[in-house]
Write a protein that holds these residues in place. Structure first.
Motif, PDB file in Angstrom:
ATOM      1  N   SER A   1      26.532  82.013 -90.130  1.00  0.00           N
ATOM      2  CA  SER A   1      26.043  83.364 -90.352  1.00  0.00           C
ATOM      3  C   SER A   1      24.689  83.618 -89.711  1.00  0.00           C
ATOM      4  CB  SER A   1      25.960  83.645 -91.856  1.00  0.00           C
ATOM      5  OG  SER A   1      27.255  83.631 -92.424  1.00  0.00           O
ATOM      6  N   VAL A   2      23.981  82.577 -89.312  1.00  0.00           N
ATOM      7  CA  VAL A   2      22.753  82.777 -88.542  1.00  0.00           C
ATOM      8  C   VAL A   2      23.074  83.514 -87.244  1.00  0.00           C
ATOM      9  CG1 VAL A   2      20.914  81.594 -87.291  1.00  0.00           C
ATOM     10  CG2 VAL A   2      21.579  80.811 -89.565  1.00  0.00           C
ATOM     11  N   LEU A   3      24.165  83.112 -86.591  1.00  0.00           N
ATOM     12  CA  LEU A   3      24.588  83.802 -85.374  1.00  0.00           C
ATOM     13  C   LEU A   3      25.012  85.231 -85.672  1.00  0.00           C
ATOM     14  CD1 LEU A   3      26.696  80.938 -83.734  1.00  0.00           C
ATOM     15  CD2 LEU A   3      24.307  81.537 -83.318  1.00  0.00           C
ATOM     16  N   LEU A   4      25.667  85.445 -86.805  1.00  0.00           N
ATOM     17  CA  LEU A   4      26.076  86.802 -87.173  1.00  0.00           C
ATOM     18  C   LEU A   4      24.866  87.691 -87.434  1.00  0.00           C
ATOM     19  CD1 LEU A   4      29.038  85.941 -89.579  1.00  0.00           C
ATOM     20  CD2 LEU A   4      29.173  86.709 -87.201  1.00  0.00           C
ATOM     21  N   ALA A   5      23.860  87.149 -88.108  1.00  0.00           N
ATOM     22  CA  ALA A   5      22.644  87.922 -88.346  1.00  0.00           C
ATOM     23  C   ALA A   5      21.969  88.294 -87.030  1.00  0.00           C
ATOM     24  CB  ALA A   5      21.689  87.141 -89.246  1.00  0.00           C
ATOM     25  N   GLY A   6      21.912  87.353 -86.091  1.00  0.00           N
ATOM     26  CA  GLY A   6      21.347  87.657 -84.781  1.00  0.00           C
ATOM     27  C   GLY A   6      22.151  88.694 -84.031  1.00  0.00           C
ATOM     28  N   ALA A   7      23.478  88.623 -84.135  1.00  0.00           N
ATOM     29  CA  ALA A   7      24.325  89.612 -83.466  1.00  0.00           C
ATOM     30  C   ALA A   7      24.122  91.008 -84.054  1.00  0.00           C
ATOM     31  CB  ALA A   7      25.791  89.194 -83.575  1.00  0.00           C
ATOM     32  N   LEU A   8      23.988  91.104 -85.370  1.00  0.00           N
ATOM     33  CA  LEU A   8      23.755  92.408 -85.985  1.00  0.00           C
ATOM     34  C   LEU A   8      22.386  92.959 -85.614  1.00  0.00           C
ATOM     35  CD1 LEU A   8      25.302  91.834 -89.538  1.00  0.00           C
ATOM     36  CD2 LEU A   8      26.250  93.160 -87.647  1.00  0.00           C
ATOM     37  N   CYS A   9      21.389  92.077 -85.502  1.00  0.00           N
ATOM     38  CA  CYS A   9      20.070  92.527 -85.041  1.00  0.00           C
ATOM     39  C   CYS A   9      20.152  93.070 -83.614  1.00  0.00           C
ATOM     40  CB  CYS A   9      19.077  91.361 -85.104  1.00  0.00           C
ATOM     41  SG  CYS A   9      18.218  91.207 -86.678  1.00  0.00           S
ATOM     42  N   LEU A  10      20.875  92.383 -82.760  1.00  0.00           N
ATOM     43  CA  LEU A  10      21.020  92.838 -81.380  1.00  0.00           C
ATOM     44  C   LEU A  10      21.736  94.180 -81.325  1.00  0.00           C
ATOM     45  CD1 LEU A  10      20.736  92.292 -78.354  1.00  0.00           C
ATOM     46  CD2 LEU A  10      22.910  91.035 -78.460  1.00  0.00           C
ATOM     47  N   PHE A  11      22.796  94.332 -82.101  1.00  0.00           N
ATOM     48  CA  PHE A  11      23.495  95.614 -82.168  1.00  0.00           C
ATOM     49  C   PHE A  11      22.563  96.729 -82.625  1.00  0.00           C
ATOM     50  CE2 PHE A  11      25.394  98.577 -85.219  1.00  0.00           C
ATOM     51  CZ  PHE A  11      26.259  99.273 -84.394  1.00  0.00           C
ATOM     52  N   TRP A  12      21.771  96.446 -83.650  1.00  0.00           N
ATOM     53  CA  TRP A  12      20.841  97.442 -84.184  1.00  0.00           C
ATOM     54  C   TRP A  12      19.832  97.864 -83.128  1.00  0.00           C
ATOM     55  CZ3 TRP A  12      17.695  96.362 -89.305  1.00  0.00           C
ATOM     56  CH2 TRP A  12      17.051  97.535 -89.700  1.00  0.00           C
ATOM     57  N   MET A  13      19.265  96.899 -82.418  1.00  0.00           N
ATOM     58  CA  MET A  13      18.273  97.213 -81.401  1.00  0.00           C
ATOM     59  C   MET A  13      18.876  98.046 -80.268  1.00  0.00           C
ATOM     60  SD  MET A  13      15.944  94.603 -79.108  1.00  0.00           S
ATOM     61  CE  MET A  13      17.394  94.019 -78.210  1.00  0.00           C
ATOM     62  N   LEU A  14      20.051  97.657 -79.793  1.00  0.00           N
ATOM     63  CA  LEU A  14      20.689  98.409 -78.715  1.00  0.00           C
ATOM     64  C   LEU A  14      21.090  99.802 -79.168  1.00  0.00           C
ATOM     65  CD1 LEU A  14      22.921  95.631 -77.115  1.00  0.00           C
ATOM     66  CD2 LEU A  14      20.714  96.507 -76.312  1.00  0.00           C
ATOM     67  N   ASP A  15      21.504  99.923 -80.400  1.00  0.00           N
ATOM     68  CA  ASP A  15      21.865 101.235 -80.924  1.00  0.00           C
ATOM     69  C   ASP A  15      20.667 102.171 -80.949  1.00  0.00           C
ATOM     70  OD1 ASP A  15      23.551 103.186 -82.139  1.00  0.00           O
ATOM     71  OD2 ASP A  15      22.731 102.636 -84.101  1.00  0.00           O
ATOM     72  N   LEU A  16      19.500 101.636 -81.319  1.00  0.00           N
ATOM     73  CA  LEU A  16      18.296 102.468 -81.320  1.00  0.00           C
ATOM     74  C   LEU A  16      17.852 102.815 -79.898  1.00  0.00           C
ATOM     75  CD1 LEU A  16      16.119 100.821 -84.128  1.00  0.00           C
ATOM     76  CD2 LEU A  16      17.360 102.985 -84.239  1.00  0.00           C
ATOM     77  N   LEU A  17      17.939 101.854 -78.993  1.00  0.00           N
ATOM     78  CA  LEU A  17      17.487 102.099 -77.628  1.00  0.00           C
ATOM     79  C   LEU A  17      18.390 103.088 -76.892  1.00  0.00           C
ATOM     80  CD1 LEU A  17      16.445  98.499 -76.521  1.00  0.00           C
ATOM     81  CD2 LEU A  17      14.962 100.390 -77.223  1.00  0.00           C
ATOM     82  N   TRP A  18      19.655 103.108 -77.221  1.00  0.00           N
ATOM     83  CA  TRP A  18      20.594 103.985 -76.531  1.00  0.00           C
ATOM     84  C   TRP A  18      20.811 105.304 -77.246  1.00  0.00           C
ATOM     85  CZ3 TRP A  18      24.725  99.634 -75.558  1.00  0.00           C
ATOM     86  CH2 TRP A  18      24.237  98.779 -74.549  1.00  0.00           C
ATOM     87  N   SER A  19      20.044 105.557 -78.287  1.00  0.00           N
ATOM     88  CA  SER A  19      20.188 106.807 -79.030  1.00  0.00           C
ATOM     89  C   SER A  19      18.912 107.618 -78.900  1.00  0.00           C
ATOM     90  CB  SER A  19      20.472 106.524 -80.508  1.00  0.00           C
ATOM     91  OG  SER A  19      19.359 105.890 -81.125  1.00  0.00           O
ATOM     92  N   ASP A  20      18.926 108.793 -79.485  1.00  0.00           N
ATOM     93  CA  ASP A  20      17.753 109.670 -79.432  1.00  0.00           C
ATOM     94  C   ASP A  20      16.571 109.094 -80.194  1.00  0.00           C
ATOM     95  OD1 ASP A  20      19.225 111.421 -77.929  1.00  0.00           O
ATOM     96  OD2 ASP A  20      19.875 112.612 -79.659  1.00  0.00           O
ATOM     97  N   GLN A  21      16.838 108.202 -81.119  1.00  0.00           N
ATOM     98  CA  GLN A  21      15.746 107.656 -81.923  1.00  0.00           C
ATOM     99  C   GLN A  21      14.918 106.625 -81.171  1.00  0.00           C
ATOM    100  OE1 GLN A  21      17.396 106.221 -85.590  1.00  0.00           O
ATOM    101  NE2 GLN A  21      17.543 108.267 -86.473  1.00  0.00           N
ATOM    102  N   ALA A  22      15.323 106.316 -79.934  1.00  0.00           N
ATOM    103  CA  ALA A  22      14.507 105.400 -79.146  1.00  0.00           C
ATOM    104  C   ALA A  22      13.131 105.976 -78.848  1.00  0.00           C
ATOM    105  CB  ALA A  22      15.219 105.071 -77.838  1.00  0.00           C
ATOM    106  N   SER A  23      13.020 107.306 -78.846  1.00  0.00           N
ATOM    107  CA  SER A  23      11.737 107.949 -78.591  1.00  0.00           C
ATOM    108  C   SER A  23      10.896 108.062 -79.850  1.00  0.00           C
ATOM    109  CB  SER A  23      11.968 109.355 -78.005  1.00  0.00           C
ATOM    110  OG  SER A  23      12.747 110.146 -78.913  1.00  0.00           O
ATOM    111  N   GLN A  24      11.403 107.584 -80.970  1.00  0.00           N
ATOM    112  CA  GLN A  24      10.666 107.652 -82.230  1.00  0.00           C
ATOM    113  C   GLN A  24      10.060 106.279 -82.524  1.00  0.00           C
ATOM    114  OE1 GLN A  24      13.125 109.209 -85.354  1.00  0.00           O
ATOM    115  NE2 GLN A  24      13.896 110.898 -84.117  1.00  0.00           N
TER     116      GLN A  24
END
Length: 283
Positions: free
Chosen positions: A154-177
């Motif tokens: 689950s350490v790998l799963l936690a890292g994967a979810l963090c990566l998903f979260w970061m990419l989701d913010l960067l590729w959305s409008d909230q990246a400017s926030q």
């Protein structure tokens, strides 16, 4: 809800019929070691599993001092995950039927009393709470912290979810926030602390736990047991222990089955045995 009820009947019947394996019972035995929680944590260090499963079992045994808490806790954790699927997931009933009545949910993560069901529950909770807390709060970070301490996988799963979260913010409008990004990094730091806590609990206290039996007849284990493992105060004092262990494995040669069949000519001149030590990760 009919599918969830069907899952409960199937999993409950299988739990009643299930004969506990030794590694399942061992988790409860370790959870009851020590007079305090800290004493228990000292006993489970180096066992290969983080602390959450042991803490759940110890707390459940404190409430109901019976060995039956082992299958009960596993089934209740899985039931919490199953309750989230039909109530909060976007899937239709065909997909829910495949998920709820398949082998992973009916048996592997519920009847088998191990810590993998906790990972399922936390991942479902992350998926449910993500739209609400992706840009605020520490709820997701706490879930990732706990997820990293369910099991090593689950350490790998936690890292994967963090990566998903970061990419989701960067590729959305909230990246400017900046506020949303700052909140993400705070939660990511919490997940990183969870990984550190997992490593501290899982890593063995000495190298002797990593050496194969065929390598422990000579100077390797002797060098490690002489106090040159990870337990010394000096952070660099373990280097002679590493060197002695590697040198002993080098000259000890391969395991007996490989020597018997003579499938590795010239093994004494190879440094493979000083680095690729077989490690059994099954518990």
């Amino acid at each position: 809800m009919t599918l969830a009820l069907g899952w409960m009947l199937a999993a409950g019947w299988l739990t009643f019929q299930h004969v506990l394996w030794r590694d399942e019972v061992r988790a409860l035995s370790l959870a009851l070691q020590g007079d305090t929680v800290l004493g228990m944590l000292r006993h489970v260090k180096g066992e290969g599993h983080p602390a959450i499963w042991y803490l759940l079992l110890r707390g459940a045994y404190w409430l109901a001092p019976t060995p039956y808490v082992l299958p009960a806790v596993s089934l209740l954790v899985a039931a919490g995950a199953v309750a989230l699927l039909p109530l909060r997931s976007p899937f239709g009933w065909p997909m829910l039927a495949v998920l709820l009545l398949g082998r992973p949910l009916v048996y592997e993560y519920s009847v088998m009393a191990r810590n993998y069901g906790i990972s399922m529950l936390l991942m479902f909770a992350f998926a449910y709470l993500y739209p609400r807390y992706r840009a605020r709060g520490l709820v997701l970070g706490m879930i990732l912290f706990l997820l990293a301490n369910c099991n090593v996988h689950s350490v790998l799963l936690a890292g994967a979810l963090c990566l998903f979260w970061m990419l989701d913010l960067l590729w959305s409008d909230q990246a400017s926030q900046p506020k949303a990004l700052r909140n993400f990094w705070v939660n990511a730091a919490m997940a990183a602390l969870g990984v550190v806590a997992c490593a501290i609990t899982v890593c063995p206290v000495s190298l002797s736990a990593l050496l194969p039996p065929w390598c422990c007849g000579g100077g390797a284990c002797g060098a490690l047991s002489a106090g040159r493992g990870f337990g010394n105060r000096s952070p660099m004092s373990w280097r002679p222990g590493w060197w002695s262990a590697a040198r002993s494995c080098w000259f000890a040669g391969p395991p007996p089955w490989l020597r018997r069949w003579q499938v590795w000519p010239g093994y004494r001149s190879s440094s493979l045995w000083s680095t690729a030590l077989p490690i059994d990760t099954r518990h």
